[in-house]
Design a protein around this motif. Structure first.
Motif, short mmCIF file in Angstrom:
data_model
loop_
_atom_site.label_atom_id
_atom_site.label_comp_id
_atom_site.label_asym_id
_atom_site.label_seq_id
_atom_site.Cartn_x
_atom_site.Cartn_y
_atom_site.Cartn_z
N SER A 197 0.66 -0.87 0.10
CA SER A 197 0.46 -0.13 -0.20
C SER A 197 0.88 0.75 0.00
N LEU A 198 1.51 1.26 0.74
CA LEU A 198 3.02 2.82 0.78
C LEU A 198 3.56 2.84 -0.47
N MET A 199 3.82 1.62 -1.81
CA MET A 199 4.45 1.48 -2.08
C MET A 199 3.40 2.33 -3.53
N LYS A 200 2.40 3.13 -3.20
CA LYS A 200 1.34 4.03 -3.44
C LYS A 200 1.21 4.92 -3.65
N LEU A 201 2.18 5.34 -2.22
CA LEU A 201 1.73 6.68 -1.99
C LEU A 201 2.48 7.98 -2.50
N PRO A 202 2.50 8.73 -3.02
CA PRO A 202 3.00 10.05 -3.76
C PRO A 202 4.60 9.72 -3.09
N SER A 203 6.25 9.91 -4.41
CA SER A 203 7.22 9.81 -3.97
C SER A 203 7.68 10.93 -3.42
N ASP A 204 8.87 10.75 -3.21
CA ASP A 204 9.23 12.18 -2.48
C ASP A 204 10.79 12.42 -2.17
N ALA A 205 11.20 13.05 -2.27
CA ALA A 205 12.63 13.45 -2.71
C ALA A 205 13.15 13.29 -0.51
N ALA A 206 14.81 13.77 -1.21
CA ALA A 206 15.42 13.59 0.53
C ALA A 206 15.25 15.01 0.71
N PRO A 207 14.90 15.59 2.01
CA PRO A 207 14.44 16.73 2.85
C PRO A 207 15.92 17.85 3.01
N HIS A 208 16.21 19.42 2.40
CA HIS A 208 17.63 19.72 2.26
C HIS A 208 17.15 20.77 2.95
N ALA A 209 18.79 21.32 4.18
CA ALA A 209 18.54 22.81 4.86
C ALA A 209 18.81 23.80 3.91
N PRO A 210 18.31 25.14 4.05
CA PRO A 210 18.47 26.36 3.81
C PRO A 210 19.92 26.04 3.39
N LYS A 211 20.36 26.68 1.97
CA LYS A 211 21.33 26.63 1.26
C LYS A 211 22.39 27.76 1.73
#
Length: 444
Positions: A197-211
């Motif tokens: 079921s979780l495979m059908k959830l929206p994909s996400d990217a690794a979060p990024h800190a403020p540059k």
């Protein structure tokens, strides 16, 4: 805009969250998994005792190995979660838990199951649970939107509370019909269903800190320290974490002697204990159902303060129970209902609060830090309850622990958290500079 952005591509649309496909998938997969977990909660120790003839020490090791991974790996997993996409972590941890738990019935049917294998399975499942429990609340805010965290966490908490009411009884019936190791296969299957079921959830990217051009990527230890620093420097997070630790400490102290008190001190029978436990679980379910409404009516801060009064009052009343009479059983049942009513209200509110004020790129470490403190307090609380019971007596242990449960409520009452009315106010407070160090600000 919050630093780090949203980790998921879509957020909830207006209307019930159950009409939001992604949340419904998450909720349904977790509901199945919650029920499976409650079944294994009964079936696993019974496998150790009834099938493998475990000693008291071996039974204790089974329980210890469930919690040990959080204390060993929790802080480092928080760093890992903040550097990776969260959805793949959720999928793979459930896949590994499926494989590990499925080994128990497989080995049992081949007559090759041993205590060492059971220890290994428990440790592997516990380790995967650390990854899941830290990544999961870090993924939810981007999925539903931070303005709907109370609703989402409330619905998920209701599912968990229902599983706690239904699961143990269901496990007992199934174990009688199938045997404990075979019943564990149901939990394994629940993890497989959840992973799919979780495979059908929206994909996400690794979060990024403020540059920050002048800032190099921090080391693992520096990242761990950053999680501590965020909680330390943000007054609302700091006081909520302190309250959660004291709650875990004294609640665990009560539960360490809870059944011993009912049986040996109050003289309550096994059947009556079942009734008391069921009514207490119903209290937790009711708390989960009304947590969102209480927060809307009273505000976040007042709800946090009030929710922690219920466990203290409930267990204070429990300490007065004498004798195996209808009145004594009714008093113990009401006391358990009141005590457990407040726990999910606090959990839903404080988790939503933490998710609202913490930016995406720090959620994993903040969640890991809080959970590590809380699990450590649970372990210490169990020892505290046992020590109080030995030194003072079971009734006095419950009484002292109940009085201790007033401490976290008092802490929040005297802290800035009491004045927070809405989650968006908390998020706005988080956006104000907390420190001259940009990397440790809660928002930019």
């Amino acid at each position: 805009m919050r630093s780090g952005g949203s980790p998921v591509a879509v957020t909830a649309k207006p209307g019930s969250l159950f009409r939001h496909r992604s949340f419904f998938l998450l909720w349904s997969s977790q509901s199945v998994s919650f029920l499976g977990t409650q079944i294994t909660y009964v079936a696993l120790p019974l496998t150790a005792v009834l099938v493998l003839d475990a000693t008291a020490m071996e039974s204790g090791l089974v329980g210890a190995l469930e919690r040990l991974p959080f204390l060993l790996f929790g802080l480092f997993v928080g760093v890992f979660v903040d550097r990776r996409a969260r959805r793949p972590i959720l999928v793979w941890t459930n896949a590994v838990r499926f494989a590990a738990l499925a080994w128990i019935p497989f080995a049992y049917m081949l007559d090759m199951l041993t205590m060492a294998q059971l220890f290994l399975v428990v440790f592997v499942v516990g380790t995967m649970t650390v990854f899941f429990e830290i990544a999961y609340p870090s993924y939810v805010p981007g999925l539903v939107g931070r303005e709907r965290l109370m609703e989402a966490n409330g619905k998920l908490q209701v599912s968990e509370s229902v599983a706690e009411v239904v699961g143990p009884g269901t496990a007992g019936v199934l174990i009688s019909a199938l045997s404990a190791p075979v019943v564990i296969l149901l939990d394994a299957v629940s993890y497989a269903v959840s992973a799919l079921s979780l495979m059908k959830l929206p994909s996400d990217a690794a979060p990024h800190a403020p540059k920050d051009a002048d800032r190099k990527a921090p080391s693992v230890w520096a990242s761990v320290r950053e999680g501590f620093s965020v909680i330390k420097q943000h007054a609302l997070l700091r006081w909520c974490t302190v309250a959660a630790v004291f709650t875990s400490l004294f609640f665990s102290a009560v539960m360490a002697v809870y059944f011993l008190f009912l049986i040996r001190e109050a003289g309550v029978g096994a059947a009556e204990i079942g009734v008391i436990t069921a009514i207490g679980s119903a209290g937790a379910l009711c708390g989960a159902l009304v947590a969102d409404r209480l927060t809307l009516r009273l505000g976040v801060g007042p709800t946090l303060v009030l929710s922690l009064v219920f466990p203290a009052l409930g267990y204070l009343v429990l300490a007065s129970v004498h004798g195996n009479s209808v009145a004594a059983v009714a008093t113990a049942a009401v006391a358990s209902f009141v005590a457990l009513f407040g726990i999910p209200v606090f959990d839903v509110t404080v988790i939503s609060f933490r998710q609202a004020v913490t930016p995406d790129h720090l959620l994993g470490r903040v969640n890991a830090t809080v959970r590590t403190f809380a699990w450590g307090a649970l372990s210490v609380g169990s020892l505290l309850g046992g020590a109080l019971g030995t030194a003072l007596g079971l009734r006095q242990a419950v009484l002292v622990s109940a009085i201790g449960l007033f401490v976290p409520s008092l802490i929040l009452l005297l802290s800035p958290a009491r004045g927070v009315r809405r989650l968006d106010e908390a998020a706005q407070a988080a956006s104000e500079p907390q420190s001259p160090q940009p990397s440790l600000q809660l928002d930019q």
